[in-house]
Design an enzyme around this catalytic site. Structure first.
Site, PDB file in Angstrom:
ATOM      1  N   SER A  64      -2.982   4.012  -5.967  1.00 43.41           N
ATOM      2  CA  SER A  64      -1.590   3.700  -6.277  1.00 43.41           C
ATOM      3  C   SER A  64      -1.218   4.233  -7.662  1.00 43.41           C
ATOM      4  O   SER A  64      -1.801   3.825  -8.680  1.00 43.41           O
ATOM      5  CB  SER A  64      -1.358   2.186  -6.256  1.00 43.41           C
ATOM      6  OG  SER A  64      -0.094   1.886  -6.833  1.00 43.41           O
ATOM      7  N   HIS A  86      -0.613   6.678  -2.914  1.00 43.42           N
ATOM      8  CA  HIS A  86       0.317   5.569  -2.668  1.00 43.42           C
ATOM      9  C   HIS A  86       1.310   5.501  -3.819  1.00 43.42           C
ATOM     10  O   HIS A  86       0.913   5.508  -4.991  1.00 43.42           O
ATOM     11  CB  HIS A  86      -0.471   4.264  -2.570  1.00 43.42           C
ATOM     12  CG  HIS A  86       0.316   3.067  -2.148  1.00 43.42           C
ATOM     13  ND1 HIS A  86       0.651   2.814  -0.837  1.00 43.42           N
ATOM     14  CD2 HIS A  86       0.810   2.047  -2.875  1.00 43.42           C
ATOM     15  CE1 HIS A  86       1.327   1.680  -0.786  1.00 43.42           C
ATOM     16  NE2 HIS A  86       1.434   1.192  -1.992  1.00 43.42           N
ATOM     17  N   ASP A 103       4.386   3.301  -5.363  1.00 44.30           N
ATOM     18  CA  ASP A 103       5.073   2.002  -5.307  1.00 44.30           C
ATOM     19  C   ASP A 103       6.432   2.070  -5.980  1.00 44.30           C
ATOM     20  O   ASP A 103       6.516   2.170  -7.195  1.00 44.30           O
ATOM     21  CB  ASP A 103       4.220   0.936  -6.016  1.00 44.30           C
ATOM     22  CG  ASP A 103       3.003   0.564  -5.214  1.00 44.30           C
ATOM     23  OD1 ASP A 103       1.885   0.619  -5.760  1.00 44.30           O
ATOM     24  OD2 ASP A 103       3.170   0.227  -4.030  1.00 44.30           O
ATOM     25  N   MET A 116       9.739   0.212  -6.999  1.00 42.47           N
ATOM     26  CA  MET A 116      10.173  -1.177  -7.212  1.00 42.47           C
ATOM     27  C   MET A 116      11.532  -1.186  -7.914  1.00 42.47           C
ATOM     28  O   MET A 116      11.742  -0.409  -8.859  1.00 42.47           O
ATOM     29  CB  MET A 116       9.155  -1.918  -8.092  1.00 42.47           C
ATOM     30  CG  MET A 116       7.776  -1.970  -7.497  1.00 42.47           C
ATOM     31  SD  MET A 116       6.635  -2.815  -8.619  1.00 42.47           S
ATOM     32  CE  MET A 116       5.126  -2.725  -7.649  1.00 42.47           C
ATOM     33  N   HIS A 151       5.864   3.432  -0.729  1.00 45.63           N
ATOM     34  CA  HIS A 151       6.030   2.012  -0.417  1.00 45.63           C
ATOM     35  C   HIS A 151       7.289   1.518  -1.124  1.00 45.63           C
ATOM     36  O   HIS A 151       7.301   1.382  -2.348  1.00 45.63           O
ATOM     37  CB  HIS A 151       4.783   1.262  -0.918  1.00 45.63           C
ATOM     38  CG  HIS A 151       4.829  -0.209  -0.737  1.00 45.63           C
ATOM     39  ND1 HIS A 151       3.906  -1.043  -1.360  1.00 45.63           N
ATOM     40  CD2 HIS A 151       5.635  -1.009  -0.013  1.00 45.63           C
ATOM     41  CE1 HIS A 151       4.169  -2.293  -1.025  1.00 45.63           C
ATOM     42  NE2 HIS A 151       5.197  -2.306  -0.209  1.00 45.63           N
ATOM     43  N   MET A 202       9.540  -1.151  -2.278  1.00 45.81           N
ATOM     44  CA  MET A 202       9.718  -2.587  -2.539  1.00 45.81           C
ATOM     45  C   MET A 202      11.105  -2.726  -3.165  1.00 45.81           C
ATOM     46  O   MET A 202      11.257  -2.964  -4.378  1.00 45.81           O
ATOM     47  CB  MET A 202       8.608  -3.110  -3.474  1.00 45.81           C
ATOM     48  CG  MET A 202       7.289  -3.272  -2.758  1.00 45.81           C
ATOM     49  SD  MET A 202       5.918  -3.453  -3.880  1.00 45.81           S
ATOM     50  CE  MET A 202       5.609  -1.718  -4.247  1.00 45.81           C
ATOM     51  N   MET A 254       0.416  -6.635   2.879  1.00 48.83           N
ATOM     52  CA  MET A 254       0.301  -6.943   1.451  1.00 48.83           C
ATOM     53  C   MET A 254      -0.750  -8.028   1.284  1.00 48.83           C
ATOM     54  O   MET A 254      -0.629  -9.118   1.858  1.00 48.83           O
ATOM     55  CB  MET A 254       1.632  -7.418   0.892  1.00 48.83           C
ATOM     56  CG  MET A 254       2.731  -6.383   0.817  1.00 48.83           C
ATOM     57  SD  MET A 254       2.259  -4.915  -0.089  1.00 48.83           S
ATOM     58  CE  MET A 254       1.923  -5.600  -1.701  1.00 48.83           C
ATOM     59  N   ASP A 298      -2.981  -3.656   0.872  1.00 51.84           N
ATOM     60  CA  ASP A 298      -2.398  -3.240  -0.400  1.00 51.84           C
ATOM     61  C   ASP A 298      -2.375  -4.387  -1.395  1.00 51.84           C
ATOM     62  O   ASP A 298      -1.600  -5.329  -1.259  1.00 51.84           O
ATOM     63  CB  ASP A 298      -0.964  -2.745  -0.127  1.00 51.84           C
ATOM     64  CG  ASP A 298      -0.316  -2.146  -1.335  1.00 51.84           C
ATOM     65  OD1 ASP A 298       0.905  -1.886  -1.291  1.00 51.84           O
ATOM     66  OD2 ASP A 298      -1.026  -1.920  -2.335  1.00 51.84           O
TER      67      ASP A 298
HETATM   68  C1  DX5 Z   1       1.869  -4.196  -5.496  1.00 52.55           C
HETATM   69  C2  DX5 Z   1       1.743  -2.772  -4.968  1.00 52.55           C
HETATM   70  C3  DX5 Z   1       0.301  -2.344  -4.847  1.00 52.55           C
HETATM   71  C4  DX5 Z   1      -0.430  -2.349  -6.195  1.00 52.55           C
HETATM   72  C5  DX5 Z   1      -1.913  -2.193  -5.966  1.00 52.55           C
HETATM   73  O1  DX5 Z   1       3.196  -4.637  -5.308  1.00 52.55           O
HETATM   74  O2  DX5 Z   1       2.336  -2.644  -3.697  1.00 52.55           O
HETATM   75  O3  DX5 Z   1       0.248  -1.035  -4.271  1.00 52.55           O
HETATM   76  O4  DX5 Z   1       0.023  -1.254  -6.963  1.00 52.55           O
HETATM   77  O5  DX5 Z   1      -2.528  -2.343  -7.217  1.00 52.55           O
HETATM   78  P1  DX5 Z   1      -3.947  -3.117  -7.311  1.00 52.55           P
HETATM   79  O6  DX5 Z   1      -4.907  -2.302  -6.472  1.00 52.55           O
HETATM   80  O7  DX5 Z   1      -4.272  -3.077  -8.782  1.00 52.55           O
HETATM   81  O8  DX5 Z   1      -3.745  -4.491  -6.765  1.00 52.55           O
HETATM   82 ZN    ZN Z   2       2.052  -0.724  -2.641  1.00 46.55          ZN
END
Ligand code: DX5
Ligand code: ZN
Length: 229
Positions: free
Chosen positions: A9, A34, A36, A38, A67, A69, A138, A176
């Site tokens: 990620s 990956h 993320d 947000m 991903h 969010m 998740m 994840d």
């Molecule tokens: C959290 C993200 C994950 C996160 C994973 O909301 O969707 O992808 O970045 O990070 P670790 O592996 O450190 O939990």
């Molecule tokens: Zn993620």
């Protein structure tokens, strides 16, 4: 059974030095990245937008596993498709008209995924599972890297494996959050296809040992056999 795919990620990379993060990802020989996204509304954190996907797309041919969010993901499908996402995963909890949203992602030529937070049961995905290429379970509450895996969430992976078998569906299953050398074997035992790992990946002192411990199979040094997923 194929070994699990590792999807580092980018959220856990140094945003002021993404190049080094990409170099580490390349050194690891992974085939998924990956990303993320947000928005500070759907989750209590803000990360990056489509431009980060676009810029990383220019520097790698690996699978970009984006991903979202975010609230109102419908408004951003084309932006992330145009930026070069290979998979675009939206949250079940973010859209009333999830079926239409998943179709709109596929209509853009991108593989659609659906993600569920820890409190959402697999049963609520029953109608959408035939339509997706990826289910993202998740294993932490979304919004931050570096959290501890919530063990009860792994039961969802086994339930998804069984549903997929029974109906002949062919989505991939990903977990994840909180995946590290201690928790990866439980995720593998549950039947996962992909593991997302952020903080553990970027903090691992020995990247090749880390890859081996996460996948459970030998991992060669760069250029050696078995050095790429
Ligand atoms: C959290 C993200 C994950 C996160 C994973 O909301 O969707 O992808 O970045 O990070 P670790 O592996 O450190 O939990
Ligand atoms: Zn993620």
């Amino acid at each position: 059974m194929d070994s699990v795919l590792i999807a580092p990620s980018v959220l856990s990379a140094d945003f002021a030095d993404v190049r080094s993060g990409l170099d580490r990802i390349n050194e690891a020989g992974v085939s998924w990245i990956h990303m993320d996204v947000m928005d500070g509304h759907f989750v209590p954190n803000i990360s990056f937008g489509a431009k980060m996907v676009e810029d990383i797309r220019k520097r790698t041919d690996e699978t970009l596993d984006v991903h979202l969010m975010i609230s109102n993901p419908e408004q951003f499908v084309k932006q992330f498709a145009d930026a070069g996402a290979d998979y675009l995963t939206v949250h079940y909890e973010a859209s009333v008209h999830l079926h239409r949203l998943i179709q709109s992602i596929r209509d853009c030529g991108v593989r659609p995924g659906v993600a569920i937070v820890p409190s959402t049961p697999v049963s609520l995905l029953q109608e959408i599972l035939p339509e997706v290429d990826l289910v993202l379970v998740m294993t932490v509450n979304p919004g931050f890297g570096g959290q501890k895996l919530i063990p009860s969430t792994l039961g969802k992976v086994s339930a998804l494996v069984e549903l997929r078998r029974r109906h002949g569906w062919d989505f991939r299953i990903s977990v994840d959050g909180g995946i590290n050398t201690e928790t990866a074997s439980s995720a593998r035992d549950a039947g996962v296809d992909v593991v997302v790992t952020g903080s553990a990946f970027f903090e691992a002192p020995d990247l090749h040992a880390f890859m081996q411990q996460i996948t459970g199979v030998p991992h060669g040094k760069p250029g050696e056999p078995g050095s790429r997923q």
